[in-house]
Enzyme design. Structure first.
Site, PDB file in Angstrom:
ATOM      1  N   ASN A 279      -3.626 -11.878  12.337  1.00 42.14           N
ATOM      2  CA  ASN A 279      -4.842 -12.211  11.495  1.00 42.14           C
ATOM      3  C   ASN A 279      -5.451 -10.869  10.548  1.00 42.14           C
ATOM      4  O   ASN A 279      -5.497  -9.684  11.366  1.00 42.14           O
ATOM      5  CB  ASN A 279      -5.962 -12.552  12.364  1.00 42.14           C
ATOM      6  CG  ASN A 279      -5.511 -13.531  13.341  1.00 42.14           C
ATOM      7  OD1 ASN A 279      -5.058 -14.565  13.127  1.00 42.14           O
ATOM      8  ND2 ASN A 279      -5.598 -13.399  14.688  1.00 42.14           N
TER       9      ASN A 279
ATOM     10  N   HIS B 267     -10.780  -8.115  18.501  1.00 36.33           N
ATOM     11  CA  HIS B 267     -10.502  -9.463  18.098  1.00 36.33           C
ATOM     12  C   HIS B 267     -11.614 -10.610  18.089  1.00 36.33           C
ATOM     13  O   HIS B 267     -11.726 -11.274  17.101  1.00 36.33           O
ATOM     14  CB  HIS B 267      -9.318 -10.205  18.877  1.00 36.33           C
ATOM     15  CG  HIS B 267      -8.648 -11.287  18.616  1.00 36.33           C
ATOM     16  ND1 HIS B 267      -8.038 -11.503  17.471  1.00 36.33           N
ATOM     17  CD2 HIS B 267      -8.617 -12.665  19.417  1.00 36.33           C
ATOM     18  CE1 HIS B 267      -7.817 -12.882  17.235  1.00 36.33           C
ATOM     19  NE2 HIS B 267      -8.275 -13.416  18.428  1.00 36.33           N
TER      20      HIS B 267
ATOM     21  N   HIS C  64     -17.327  -8.419  -5.625  1.00 32.41           N
ATOM     22  CA  HIS C  64     -16.907  -7.392  -4.918  1.00 32.41           C
ATOM     23  C   HIS C  64     -17.645  -7.333  -3.337  1.00 32.41           C
ATOM     24  O   HIS C  64     -18.428  -7.890  -3.226  1.00 32.41           O
ATOM     25  CB  HIS C  64     -17.660  -6.175  -5.699  1.00 32.41           C
ATOM     26  CG  HIS C  64     -17.321  -4.702  -5.074  1.00 32.41           C
ATOM     27  ND1 HIS C  64     -18.367  -3.607  -4.900  1.00 32.41           N
ATOM     28  CD2 HIS C  64     -16.242  -4.437  -4.672  1.00 32.41           C
ATOM     29  CE1 HIS C  64     -17.716  -2.809  -4.441  1.00 32.41           C
ATOM     30  NE2 HIS C  64     -16.321  -2.952  -4.081  1.00 32.41           N
TER      31      HIS C  64
ATOM     32  N   TYR D 288      -2.047 -11.932  17.303  1.00 34.37           N
ATOM     33  CA  TYR D 288      -3.020 -10.894  16.481  1.00 34.37           C
ATOM     34  C   TYR D 288      -2.545 -10.994  15.075  1.00 34.37           C
ATOM     35  O   TYR D 288      -2.904  -9.888  14.333  1.00 34.37           O
ATOM     36  CB  TYR D 288      -3.369  -9.682  17.059  1.00 34.37           C
ATOM     37  CG  TYR D 288      -3.864 -10.005  18.501  1.00 34.37           C
ATOM     38  CD1 TYR D 288      -5.138 -10.169  18.533  1.00 34.37           C
ATOM     39  CD2 TYR D 288      -3.103  -9.736  19.602  1.00 34.37           C
ATOM     40  CE1 TYR D 288      -5.878 -10.169  19.805  1.00 34.37           C
ATOM     41  CE2 TYR D 288      -3.523  -9.722  20.825  1.00 34.37           C
ATOM     42  CZ  TYR D 288      -4.970  -9.980  21.080  1.00 34.37           C
ATOM     43  OH  TYR D 288      -5.607 -10.266  22.245  1.00 34.37           O
TER      44      TYR D 288
END
Length: 131
Positions: A122, A98, A20, A120
């Site tokens: 990601n 970022h 978790h 981007y």
């Protein structure tokens, strides 16, 4: 042979060991991956495999309670951001810069590198529980 759609043994191994709130990242081909973080390099050629298909495959195997996305993604790559939202549905989204996302990679169990070339592309997936 596995019955689930995810066949990559390295990704499956990482997911099977996650608890978790552990994190797994998926990145485009230009994302800098810290030396201390496991790299699962799927990049074959430009665009292959793509970010979205990789995200979909991983989400079939990993329970996710939250995703971390660079806030720049929505403005610079709006089509990608819309697709991500469609795929993750009601999963909580936390926006970070970022630069912060790149720092968070050090705490990820692994980074899956795709051949994606969309800016981007990601995401960091934070593991949830199935109970």
């Amino acid at each position: 042979m596995r019955k689930t759609s995810l066949l990559n043994s390295n990704i499956s191994s990482v997911i099977s060991k996650m608890g978790h709130t552990d994190m797994l990242a998926i990145g485009d081909c230009g994302l800098p991956i810290p030396k201390e973080t496991e790299r699962i390099d799927l990049a074959l050629i430009k665009g292959v495999p793509g970010f979205i298909e990789t995200l979909k495959a991983i989400l079939e195997e990993l329970q996710v309670e939250e995703v971390l996305i660079a806030k720049e993604t929505e403005k610079v790559s709006p089509e990608l951001f819309t697709k991500i939202k469609e795929i993750i549905k009601d999963t909580k989204i936390t926006f970070i810069s970022h630069e912060e996302l790149k720092k968070e990679l050090k705490d990820c169990k692994a980074v899956v590198r795709t051949g994606e070339q969309t800016p981007y592309a990601n995401i960091i997936l934070k593991s949830g529980v199935v109970f």
